[in-house]
Structures are given as structure tokens and as C-alpha cells.
Scaffold this motif. Structure first.
Motif, mmCIF file in Angstrom:
data_model
loop_
_atom_site.group_PDB
_atom_site.id
_atom_site.type_symbol
_atom_site.label_atom_id
_atom_site.label_comp_id
_atom_site.label_asym_id
_atom_site.label_seq_id
_atom_site.Cartn_x
_atom_site.Cartn_y
_atom_site.Cartn_z
ATOM 1 N N SER A 56 9.351 2.301 -3.081
ATOM 2 C CA SER A 56 9.134 0.703 -2.497
ATOM 3 C C SER A 56 9.835 -0.223 -3.454
ATOM 4 C CB SER A 56 7.579 0.567 -2.522
ATOM 5 O OG SER A 56 7.202 1.353 -1.386
ATOM 6 N N GLY A 58 11.592 -2.929 -2.091
ATOM 7 C CA GLY A 58 11.640 -4.135 -1.269
ATOM 8 C C GLY A 58 12.776 -5.025 -1.289
ATOM 9 N N GLU A 61 12.992 -6.515 2.200
ATOM 10 C CA GLU A 61 11.739 -6.967 2.766
ATOM 11 C C GLU A 61 10.541 -6.724 1.941
ATOM 12 O OE1 GLU A 61 12.107 -3.097 5.495
ATOM 13 O OE2 GLU A 61 12.100 -5.037 6.517
ATOM 14 N N GLU A 62 9.424 -7.377 2.249
ATOM 15 C CA GLU A 62 8.327 -6.901 1.363
ATOM 16 C C GLU A 62 7.974 -5.517 1.565
ATOM 17 O OE1 GLU A 62 3.842 -8.339 0.757
ATOM 18 O OE2 GLU A 62 4.796 -9.240 2.768
ATOM 19 N N ASP A 63 7.662 -4.957 0.469
ATOM 20 C CA ASP A 63 7.175 -3.487 0.540
ATOM 21 C C ASP A 63 6.240 -3.312 -0.789
ATOM 22 O OD1 ASP A 63 6.613 -0.670 1.226
ATOM 23 O OD2 ASP A 63 8.699 -0.202 0.747
ATOM 24 N N TRP A 67 1.306 0.884 0.005
ATOM 25 C CA TRP A 67 1.662 1.223 1.515
ATOM 26 C C TRP A 67 2.521 2.790 1.419
ATOM 27 C CZ3 TRP A 67 4.281 -4.218 2.683
ATOM 28 C CH2 TRP A 67 3.025 -5.065 2.513
ATOM 29 N N SER A 124 5.201 -0.757 6.927
ATOM 30 C CA SER A 124 4.514 -1.718 6.055
ATOM 31 C C SER A 124 3.192 -2.017 6.146
ATOM 32 C CB SER A 124 5.395 -3.000 6.027
ATOM 33 O OG SER A 124 5.321 -3.344 7.305
ATOM 34 N N ASN A 125 2.466 -2.392 5.224
ATOM 35 C CA ASN A 125 1.066 -3.019 5.479
ATOM 36 C C ASN A 125 0.190 -1.721 6.062
ATOM 37 O OD1 ASN A 125 -0.891 -4.796 5.110
ATOM 38 N ND2 ASN A 125 -0.475 -5.962 7.185
ATOM 39 N N VAL A 131 9.539 0.118 8.009
ATOM 40 C CA VAL A 131 9.941 -0.917 6.665
ATOM 41 C C VAL A 131 11.303 0.074 6.284
ATOM 42 C CG1 VAL A 131 8.422 0.595 5.092
ATOM 43 C CG2 VAL A 131 9.131 -1.940 4.688
ATOM 44 N N ARG A 133 12.766 1.741 3.350
ATOM 45 C CA ARG A 133 12.446 2.085 2.144
ATOM 46 C C ARG A 133 13.193 3.434 1.619
ATOM 47 N NH1 ARG A 133 6.623 3.800 3.009
ATOM 48 N NH2 ARG A 133 6.018 1.397 2.905
#
Length: 591
Positions: A56, A58, A61-63, A67, A124-125, A131, A133
Motif C-alpha cells: 500500500s 499509494g 491514489e489513496e491506499d 485496507w 480501497s476503503n 485500487v 497496489r
């Protein structure tokens, strides 16, 4: 008969990703370290890994590692131990960046960061959307990793014993492991490697099946040696069938193809995964995709004259993307399927890929006895070990991560444990080599025995037909009896070539001794587990309101332990307590 003895601080069996990563820790700490390998290190099976290593970071993007942990627990169908899973996912960014500093040539984004692609089951989330990764080096991630780790070992002066086959563990009356007995293939010489710490990183055993993505060297040597030494094997009923092996050849087509936008289609050209996994579609977890493919084939929607495969379509992708991100896959498709994927879809079928079970360990890499105590002097990492971070089904790209995290962790634990040990080696028992020498003598003297090739083929076909993607009650029961009959043939295998120098017939017979232990444990454990979970799906455990997906948490939320002596089964609880975060509670698994 006495055999030569060589002394080391630590001996590592296996020079794939986990073995090389452990060796770096030990050699750089100044320990005298030997690494035994049946092949040159950069030809170990890790070289075949294609898609990526998960972390992760990220970068695009957000990670978050939490998660990643959730996806791994969910992917394991809640059979993974949550302390080990948290440890692995939290360590992931650290070991990937460390690998980059070792010289790993990751692909890069336009900003110069490590390139990451989407991969099956990574969201994600807590399951919201796919996502990125999977940290990738085109479609040759394992190849690049193995070379980076080997070069680091050369710098650290690790001592390699190439083309040596470990035969048996050395244990004393207290149960402590004192090294291994090994065979030098070139000369036929048998040598004892006497060590304070022994690390198994021998890889998987996919060659128990007729169709496998595994290399021919993946014969479960570590598992066979552990079983013969009285150590249990954990969760051996769980085998991952990779959705996309080249039809007819079994050669791996990475999940990264679907991560880059590849689509699975049936004979009608339909994107059928939308019916089985409406959200994740082609990027659902591997067991889900494999079963969907087999269902399409079984219901008559397969492709080809025999309707026995489906296709993986990337013809809609820009040829420049294929040439940049998937050059090796294009080459494999042309060589093994006779198809250029730029112009036509690749014929694919599920094929045995990965063992989730193995030698029981904790997240420190220490091997665990049936009673929960550690086996002094013995450690394991990688596919031969069961930490258990993969549970009933491994999440794609977690295998390379497993190698890095637990290879390093086992090395750190050896250093820590060795600091408490006496400076001198514990003495070897007087009869430490007797059983190994008797096994070799039996091969030398066997008359009117069974043929190694025919016996191995019978085992592989039995496993494929009785313990494959879908499992049936009657087939499993029949499979147990067949494997036990084949075991009797393995006990009397005969080799015609009695020479010492480069006797591959002897090596193959010794490998079969290990394969049959893995096959027995797999079939017996699969027959005993009366539920469907992850990669283990039975016809007599249907999807109901009480047992969604056929999973029975009341009776079967537990790890299986198989003992070679009497084929005895016992069970232990799944560790649902993470190290620092809240437990990820049981729920129905869907994509």
C-alpha cells in the motif's frame, strides 16, 4: 557408514525469493551461511512470477495497509491468521522500498514513482473499488526480484551450494533441528550440513497435479522432509488454481493481464464474469474466477472444438500498452498457444498454481509443533511455510510479498535466537544419517519395483481428477484410497541407472518420495473438511442461507494439521486477534 560433515551457523534450503531474502539478513549480520539449491538461484521458481508484489504505497491514489489487510483476510475466506496478516501488510511498503534500494528495476510512473497496477481482490476503503497496489516490473516482476536479491547475496558473500538436493532433516532426541543431509547431484556424494539454524524456503509442490503452472523442480521437498521428521503440515487441502493457464500447456498468464484491462469471454464472446462477480468482474479473487470459468465450460459455453477452455481478450488494448506492460505474456502466448494476443484472444483454463498450506510457522518464521511449541533451530518462509497469511485462498501478488516479509523476518529471528545459543554446535546424534542412507540403499538395491515416471503420473492424474477446482464427496473418498495405493508403489520404486554422476533418475525418485507425502496430506485433508471455503469447494456443501457459499464457520473455522504417522488429523483455532488493530469479523465473502 559415515558421511562428511560441514559446519555453518545457518543453512538455508532453497534459493528462491524467500531463501535469498533470508540469506541477505544472515550474511550481512556476519553469520556463516550456506544456501542449498537444486538449480542455479536465478532459475528458482520465483523467476516465473509475473504480475507484481503488493504494497500500500499509494503512489497513484489513496491506499492504506489496513485496507490491504482487510482484502487479505477476506481473500483467505477468514482462515488466515490476523496477527500474521497484519504483520505482512504493515511491513509491505518497507520491504518493497528496501527491494528497490537493492536495485530492483520497477516500472515507473511519469512522476518517477513505482508503477502499480490493479489486481484481483485488491480494493480501497474496505472493498469499495479496485485500487492500484501491485508494484510491477512489466510482466517479469519475479525475474527482476530474483536477480536483485541474488546480486545482493553475492555482495554479502553468501556461500551457495548449487545443484544440491536436501534429503532429510537432522533432529536429535530433544527434537532440535541440527541441519540437513544433502546430495550433490554432480558427484552423488552425500554430505551433512551441520547448523545452529536451518531455514526451509523450498517453495511449493504444484507438481502433485497433472496440470500446473509450477516448475518441474517444485516437488514439495521441504514438506516431505518435515513430514518424515515428525512435523505436521497445515491446511494442505487448500490449493489455488490460477484462472489463466494457457490451455493445453498450463503455462501461467498473469492476473496482471486482467489488471491492465483483459476480459474473460466464453464461446459467445460474452464477458461472463459480470454474472459471477458484479462489482469486481474479471478482477474478483482467483478462486471465484476459476470456478466461474469451470462453470462456463461445464455448462457448454467453452471455446474450441472440445469446448474445454475460455478466452482472455486484450485485443481492445493499445498494442503499445501490450508491448510495454505485457511483453512476456505476448511471447508466451505466441510460443505456447500459437496466438498473438494483439490480434486474437488467448485460450486459457484454470491450472494448479499455489499451495496455501505448508509447514506451520508463526509470523517470526519459527516452525510450530502440533502442541503449539516452537521447533528449536528450525524456520521456514515462502510457499513451503504456512504462517498462515493466505488461509483458504491467496490474494494475487501476496506471494512475492510473503517471500520478502517472511524471508526477512525468519532471518531476523535466526539472528535473535542464535544470540542466545552456545557458541559451539550441539553434537550430532550417532545415528543421524541412518534413515537417509537406508532410503538411498533401498533405491540402489530395489529389484522388480515400480516405474518412477508411471507412478508419478498415476499420482498426478489421481490428484487432478479427484481433488481439482471442484471437489465431489465420492471422488474424494475414492481419491484417498487411490493415493494410499500409489504410496505403496512409491515405496518400491526402481531405478535402472545406478551411476553416481548426474543421476537424474535417482533425483526424480527422491523427489517422488516428497511428492507423495504432499499428495496424501492434500487428499486426506480435503476429504475430511466437510465445507466449502476459499479454494476448497465441495458439491455436498451447497450455498444456503445458513451456510453462505457453503462455508460452515460453526464447525470448520479452524486450521487442519496432518501428521504422517498414521495419517492423523488434528485441528487448531484460527488466530482472529491482530497485533494492533480491531479484529476483522467474520462475514460472507462476495465480490
Amino acid at each position: 557408514m559415515s558421511i562428511p560433515v560441514r559446519k555453518f551457523d545457518a543453512v538455508i534450503v532453497g534459493a528462491g525469493g524467500a531463501g535469498l531474502r533470508a540469506a541477505i539478513q544472515l550474511s550481512e549480520a556476519g553469520l556463516k551461511t550456506a544456501v542449498l539449491s537444486k538449480v542455479f538461484p536465478t532459475r528458482s521458481h520465483t523467476v516465473a512470477a509475473q504480475g507484481g508484489v503488493s504494497a500500500s504505497l499509494g503512489n497513484s491514489e489513496e491506499d492504506h495497509w489496513h485496507w490491504h489487510m482487510y482484502d487479505t483476510v477476506k481473500g483467505s475466506d477468514w482462515l488466515g491468521d490476523q496477527d500474521a496478516i497484519e504483520f505482512m501488510c504493515r511491513k509491505a511498503p518497507e520491504v518493497v522500498v528496501e527491494l528497490e534500494h537493492f536495485g530492483m528495476p520497477f516500472d515507473r510512473t511519469d512522476e518517477g514513482k513505482i508503477y502499480q497496477r490493479p489486481f484481483g481482490g485488491h480494493m480501497s476503503n474496505f472493498g469499495e473499488k479496485p485500487v492500484r497496489r501491485a508494484c510491477a516490473a512489466a510482466d517479469r516482476t519475479g525475474h527482476a526480484m530474483l536477480h536483485a536479491l541474488y546480486q545482493r547475496n553475492v555482495k554479502a558473500n553468501t556461500q551457495f551450494f548449487v545443484e544440491w538436493m536436501a534429503l532429510d532433516l537432522i533432529r536429535d532426541e530433544d527434537g532440535q533441528v541440527l541441519g540437513v543431509i544433502a546430495l550433490e547431484m554432480e558427484t552423488g556424494e552425500v554430505v551433512a550440513f551441520h547448523a545452529k539454524a536451518t531455514v526451509f524456503a523450498t517453495g511449493g509442490a504444484g507438481r502433485i497435479f497433472y496440470s500446473s503452472t509450477n516448475a518441474f523442480i517444485n516437488t514439495g521437498d521441504g514438506l516431505g522432509m518435515a513430514a518424515r521428521a515428525g512435523i505436521p503440515l497445515e491446511d494442505m487441502e487448500f490449493w489455488q488454481f490460477h484462472p489463466t493457464g494457457v490451455a493445453g500447456a498450463g503455462v501461467l498468464i498473469t492476473e496482471g493481464v486482467r489488471g491492465e484491462g483483459g476480459i474473460l469471454r466464453n464461446a459467445a464472446g460474452e464477458r461472463f464474469m459480470e454474472r459471477y462477480a458484479p462489482n469486481a468482474k474479471d478482477l474478483a479473487s482467483r478462486d471465484v474466477v476459476s470456478r466461474a470459468m469451470v462453470t462456463e465450460i461445464n455448462e457448454g459455453r467453452g471455446c474450441g472444438p472440445n469446448k474445454d477452455f475460455v478466452t482472455l481478450d486484450i485485443t481492445h488494448l493499445d498494442p503499445a500498452t501490450i508491448m510495454k506492460r505485457l511483453p512476456g505474456i505476448r511471447e508466451i502466448s505466441i510460443q505456447f498457444a500459437g496466438i498473438d494476443p494483439i490480434k486474437a484472444p488467448i485460450p486459457v483454463v484454470p491450472t494448479c498454481h499455489y499451495q496455501m498450506g505448508g509447514i506451520p510457522t508463526n509470523y517470526k518464521g519459527q516452525v510450530i509443533n502440533e502442541n503449539g511449541s516452537t521447533v528449536t533451530g528450525f524456520y521456514a518462509a515462502g510457499e513451503c511455510a504456512c504462517a498462515s497469511v493466505h488461509g483458504a485462498n491467496r490474494l494475487g501478488t501476496n506471494s512475492l510479498l510473503d517471500l520478502l516479509v517472511f524471508g526477512k523476518s525468519s532471518g531476523d529471528t535466526v539472528i535473535e535466537d542464535m544470540a542466545k545459543m552456545p557458541k559451539t554446535h550441539k553434537e550430532l546424534p550417532a545415528n543421524f544419517a541412518d534413515k537417509t542412507l537406508a532410503r538411498l540403499a533401498r533405491l540402489e538395491n530395489q529389484k522388480n519395483g515400480s516405474n518412477v515416471h508411471e507412478t508419478r503420473l498415476a499420482m498426478q492424474r489421481t490428484m487432478q481428477n479427484h481433488c481439482g477446482v471442484f471437489r465431489f464427496k465420492d471422488k474424494l473418498e475414492e481419491g484417498v484410497q487411490k493415493i494410499l495405493e500409489i504410496e505403496k508403489q512409491v515405496a518400491i520404486t526402481e531405478i535402472k541407472d545406478k551411476s553416481k554422476v548426474w543421476n537424474t533418475a535417482r533425483v526424480e525418485a527422491l523427489e517422488l518420495d516428497n511428492l507423495i507425502e504432499v499428495a496424501k496430506s492434500t487428499m486426506i485433508c480435503a476429504n475430511a473438511r466437510k465445507e466449502s471455503r476459499g479454494a476448497h469447494v465441495r458439491d455436498d456443501a451447497p450455498d444456503t442461507a445458513e451456510f453462505p457459499n457453503g462455508r460452515n464457520d460453526k464447525e470448520w473455522h479452524k486450521h487442519t494439521l496432518w501428521q504422517r504417522d498414521g495419517n492423523k488429523l488434528s485441528y487448531k483455532p484460527v488466530n482472529m486477534t491482530p497485533l494492533s488493530v480491531e479484529t476483522i469479523a467474520l462475514k460472507t465473502r462476495s465480490y
